[in-house]
Write an enzyme that holds these catalytic residues in place. Structure first.
Site, PDB file in Angstrom:
ATOM      1  N   SER A   1       0.775  -1.180  -0.020  1.00 28.59           N
ATOM      2  CA  SER A   1      -0.135   0.255   0.091  1.00 28.59           C
ATOM      3  C   SER A   1       0.745   1.328   0.122  1.00 28.59           C
ATOM      4  O   SER A   1       2.092   1.178   0.348  1.00 28.59           O
ATOM      5  CB  SER A   1      -0.786  -0.070   1.392  1.00 28.59           C
ATOM      6  OG  SER A   1      -1.417   1.170   1.369  1.00 28.59           O
TER       7      SER A   1
ATOM      8  N   TYR B   1      -2.186  -0.177  10.982  1.00 29.25           N
ATOM      9  CA  TYR B   1      -2.275  -0.627   9.692  1.00 29.25           C
ATOM     10  C   TYR B   1      -0.682  -0.372   9.001  1.00 29.25           C
ATOM     11  O   TYR B   1      -0.274  -0.994   8.309  1.00 29.25           O
ATOM     12  CB  TYR B   1      -3.471  -0.172   9.137  1.00 29.25           C
ATOM     13  CG  TYR B   1      -3.621  -0.474   7.509  1.00 29.25           C
ATOM     14  CD1 TYR B   1      -4.106  -1.799   7.103  1.00 29.25           C
ATOM     15  CD2 TYR B   1      -3.225   0.316   6.418  1.00 29.25           C
ATOM     16  CE1 TYR B   1      -4.133  -2.013   5.732  1.00 29.25           C
ATOM     17  CE2 TYR B   1      -3.277   0.109   5.041  1.00 29.25           C
ATOM     18  CZ  TYR B   1      -3.636  -1.428   4.911  1.00 29.25           C
ATOM     19  OH  TYR B   1      -3.881  -1.547   3.630  1.00 29.25           O
TER      20      TYR B   1
END
Length: 307
Positions: free
Chosen positions: A180, A193
């Protein structure tokens, strides 16, 4: 004063869009001139984690277009896995699925051994499974934090450890890591995260150096911007025309193409390469007000809320 504020708010968008068009033009020319041949995957067995729905489903369907030998789907829910497997097979590609919680080492090992015994060695591993909660660090429960690292980090360790022995023995294999942009930078409400994604990014970069004596093994890291998916439903940005969410099909297509080209890393969209560079040379005390102006600090405030 309103006129000044409106002008200032439009100016960055206009400059960004102009820069994006210029850079995309240069990139297209470069890609055309230096394009390389796509490798064939007709003899490859592909394992896709989180393969039943969302991006994992799209990855399976895009890989199927290139007619691999077999695709194996892993996920927690049988229904979506079964449907995606049927859709892949409708494209003329053999496909099977296993219900597997990739955050659990024993679950990974048992399902992996069964897959190898019934299908054969895994030659392309797609670590796609992910989970995000979007809580402030002190709001998140301990179980949410543990699951975040279990799915987004530890699962990569368990699956890579499972596939690497055969890949190294045969000097053949490819690992696609769906990371990501948050594996390269931070964001409010994603502390656990982003930590998990940074960890897996570092892990794969370290692994790259461990396989230098095995040139037949390739690693591709993909860092997409926000994806318009169930996982990131509700995310909002201040300038949606400036920073539109990416479609699952776009990310899947670019990711599969990167594998077929043996690319080491891609950021999606390409303009993110420029933004990461600018961020790396911008002082923090200057960067924070810019991010606040762009509304980045509020992006995750509405995650998983009704729109």
């Amino acid at each position: 004063m309103d006129l000044i504020n409106n002008t200032l708010s439009v100016l960055p968008s206009s400059l960004y869009l102009l820069m994006q068009r210029v850079l995309n033009g240069f990139y297209s020319i470069f890609a055309y001139v230096f394009q390389s041949k796509l490798k064939t995957i007709h003899d490859d067995v592909i394992l896709i984690t989180g393969g039943g729905r969302g991006l994992g489903r799209r990855l399976a369907l895009h890989f199927a277009k290139f007619q691999p030998k077999h695709i194996i789907l892993w996920g927690r829910n049988k229904g979506p896995l079964q449907q995606t497997a049927a859709d892949v097979e409708s494209l003329g590609v053999s496909c099977s699925f296993q219900v597997c919680d990739v955050s659990k080492r024993e679950d990974v090992n048992v399902n992996f051994q069964h897959a190898v015994q019934s299908i054969g060695d895994i030659t392309i591993l797609v670590n796609n499974a992910g989970v995000v909660y979007g809580n402030l660090l002190l709001e998140g429960t301990d179980s949410e934090i543990e699951n975040t690292f279990g799915v987004n980090t530890m699962a990569h360790l368990w699956t890579v450890k499972a596939v690497m022995p055969s890949m190294m023995a045969n000097n053949r294999g490819h690992i696609l890591c769906m990371s990501s942009m948050l594996g390269l930078m931070g964001l409010k409400r994603t502390a656990s995260y982003t930590a998990a994604k940074h960890a897996v990014t570092a892990m794969m970069e370290g692994l790259r150096q461990e396989i230098v004596d095995h040139p037949g093994i390739h690693i591709t890291l993909v860092h997409p911007y926000i994806i318009a998916s169930e996982m990131f439903a509700g995310c909002q940005v201040r300038f949606p025309r400036l920073f539109p969410a990416l479609s699952e099909d776009y990310v899947a297509e670019k990711s599969v193409h990167a594998v077929l080209k043996n690319k080491k890393q891609i950021l999606l969209p390409w303009i993110m390469n420029v933004l990461i560079f600018v961020r790396s040379i911008t002082p923090v005390k200057v960067l924070l007000p810019i991010l606040k102006f762009l509304g980045v600090d509020r992006t995750m405030d509405t995650l998983h809320q009704e729109r």
